[in-house]
Write a protein that holds these residues in place. Structure first.
Motif, short mmCIF file in Angstrom:
data_model
loop_
_atom_site.label_atom_id
_atom_site.label_comp_id
_atom_site.label_asym_id
_atom_site.label_seq_id
_atom_site.Cartn_x
_atom_site.Cartn_y
_atom_site.Cartn_z
N GLY A 275 48.84 109.80 82.62
CA GLY A 275 50.07 110.09 83.33
C GLY A 275 51.36 109.82 82.59
N THR A 276 51.32 109.86 81.27
CA THR A 276 52.55 109.71 80.50
C THR A 276 52.73 110.91 79.57
OG1 THR A 276 51.45 108.48 78.73
CG2 THR A 276 52.48 107.18 80.50
N TYR A 277 53.95 111.12 79.15
CA TYR A 277 54.29 112.08 78.11
C TYR A 277 54.79 111.22 76.96
CZ TYR A 277 56.67 115.92 75.72
OH TYR A 277 57.09 116.85 74.79
N GLU A 278 54.11 111.25 75.81
CA GLU A 278 54.39 110.27 74.76
C GLU A 278 54.00 110.77 73.39
OE1 GLU A 278 50.46 107.49 74.60
OE2 GLU A 278 51.79 107.14 76.30
N PHE A 279 54.41 109.98 72.40
CA PHE A 279 53.96 110.14 71.02
C PHE A 279 53.88 108.76 70.40
CE2 PHE A 279 58.54 110.17 70.64
CZ PHE A 279 58.81 109.49 69.47
N ALA A 280 53.28 108.68 69.22
CA ALA A 280 53.12 107.39 68.55
C ALA A 280 53.54 107.49 67.09
CB ALA A 280 51.68 106.91 68.65
N VAL A 281 54.13 106.41 66.61
CA VAL A 281 54.46 106.25 65.20
C VAL A 281 54.01 104.85 64.79
CG1 VAL A 281 56.42 107.85 65.19
CG2 VAL A 281 56.81 105.46 65.79
N SER A 282 54.00 104.61 63.50
CA SER A 282 53.67 103.29 62.97
C SER A 282 54.84 102.81 62.15
CB SER A 282 52.41 103.38 62.11
OG SER A 282 52.06 102.13 61.59
N ASP A 283 55.27 101.56 62.38
CA ASP A 283 56.40 101.06 61.59
C ASP A 283 55.90 100.65 60.20
OD1 ASP A 283 55.53 98.36 61.56
OD2 ASP A 283 57.18 97.64 62.79
N PRO A 284 56.79 100.31 59.27
CA PRO A 284 56.37 100.00 57.91
C PRO A 284 55.39 98.84 57.78
CG PRO A 284 58.73 100.40 57.95
CD PRO A 284 58.27 100.34 59.39
N SER A 285 55.31 97.98 58.79
CA SER A 285 54.37 96.85 58.76
C SER A 285 53.10 97.13 59.53
CB SER A 285 55.06 95.60 59.32
OG SER A 285 56.17 95.27 58.53
N GLY A 286 52.93 98.35 60.04
CA GLY A 286 51.71 98.72 60.75
C GLY A 286 51.77 98.53 62.25
N THR A 287 52.91 98.16 62.82
CA THR A 287 53.03 98.03 64.27
C THR A 287 52.97 99.41 64.90
OG1 THR A 287 54.35 96.02 64.12
CG2 THR A 287 54.53 97.27 66.17
N LEU A 288 52.06 99.60 65.84
CA LEU A 288 51.96 100.86 66.57
C LEU A 288 53.11 100.90 67.58
CD1 LEU A 288 50.41 103.46 67.34
CD2 LEU A 288 49.20 102.06 69.03
N VAL A 289 53.89 101.98 67.55
CA VAL A 289 55.00 102.15 68.48
C VAL A 289 54.78 103.44 69.24
CG1 VAL A 289 57.51 102.33 68.74
CG2 VAL A 289 56.55 100.95 66.88
N ARG A 290 54.56 103.31 70.55
CA ARG A 290 54.45 104.49 71.41
C ARG A 290 55.77 104.65 72.15
NH1 ARG A 290 49.62 106.71 71.58
NH2 ARG A 290 47.79 105.47 71.12
N ILE A 291 56.25 105.90 72.21
CA ILE A 291 57.49 106.20 72.92
C ILE A 291 57.15 107.24 73.96
CG2 ILE A 291 59.81 107.18 72.72
CD1 ILE A 291 58.54 105.83 69.60
N GLY A 292 57.49 106.95 75.22
CA GLY A 292 57.10 107.89 76.26
C GLY A 292 57.79 107.63 77.57
N ARG A 293 57.37 108.42 78.54
CA ARG A 293 57.84 108.27 79.91
C ARG A 293 56.69 108.60 80.86
NH1 ARG A 293 58.51 113.21 82.28
NH2 ARG A 293 58.82 114.98 80.89
N VAL A 294 56.79 108.06 82.06
CA VAL A 294 55.79 108.34 83.10
C VAL A 294 56.07 109.73 83.64
CG1 VAL A 294 54.88 107.61 85.32
CG2 VAL A 294 55.55 105.88 83.62
N LEU A 295 55.02 110.52 83.78
CA LEU A 295 55.17 111.87 84.36
C LEU A 295 55.30 111.78 85.88
CD1 LEU A 295 52.51 113.73 82.21
CD2 LEU A 295 55.00 113.99 82.06
N ASP A 296 56.07 112.69 86.43
CA ASP A 296 56.24 112.72 87.89
C ASP A 296 54.97 113.19 88.58
OD1 ASP A 296 58.86 111.90 87.63
OD2 ASP A 296 59.56 113.97 87.37
#
Length: 118
Positions: free
Chosen positions: A97-118
């Protein structure tokens, strides 16, 4: 939201300058610099503290840290880091139920950016 009640993740940074540059692409600015510890804020509620950890993790792929950043305009943030997005399809709807994508920072931290779908 008030400054008295919020949360900030403390994120390890093998290379403080590279991590700062990465998070700037996501919309953060440095609001405090204490040498090996930097405070970042996007002015709307995201807060991250970068802590210099030059020798940790030994292998970037072993970093267990992860962040989920909620934002209304997922595609606008994705446009700023399109070349770093992990999944080839870019931002997309997930079964949970989210709309998102993922990136990895230079130290390997997984960062997901998203929002909850209506």
């Amino acid at each position: 939201m008030t400054d008295r009640h919020h949360a900030a993740a403390i994120v390890p940074a093998r290379d403080l300058d590279a991590s700062t540059a990465f998070y700037r692409r996501l919309g953060f600015e440095v609001v405090g610099d204490h040498g090996d510890y930097r405070l970042l804020d996007d002015g709307r509620g995201w807060r991250i503290h970068l802590r210099s950890t030059p020798d940790w993790p030994r292998r970037v792929e072993d970093n267990p840290m992860g962040l989920y950043l909620y934002v209304e305009d997922v595609d606008a943030v994705a446009d700023r880091v399109r070349d770093l997005i992990i999944e080839p399809q870019g931002p997309h709807a997930r079964v949970w139920g989210t709309y998102e994508f993922a990136v990895s920072d230079p130290s390997g931290t997984l960062v997901r950016i998203g929002r909850v779908l209506d």
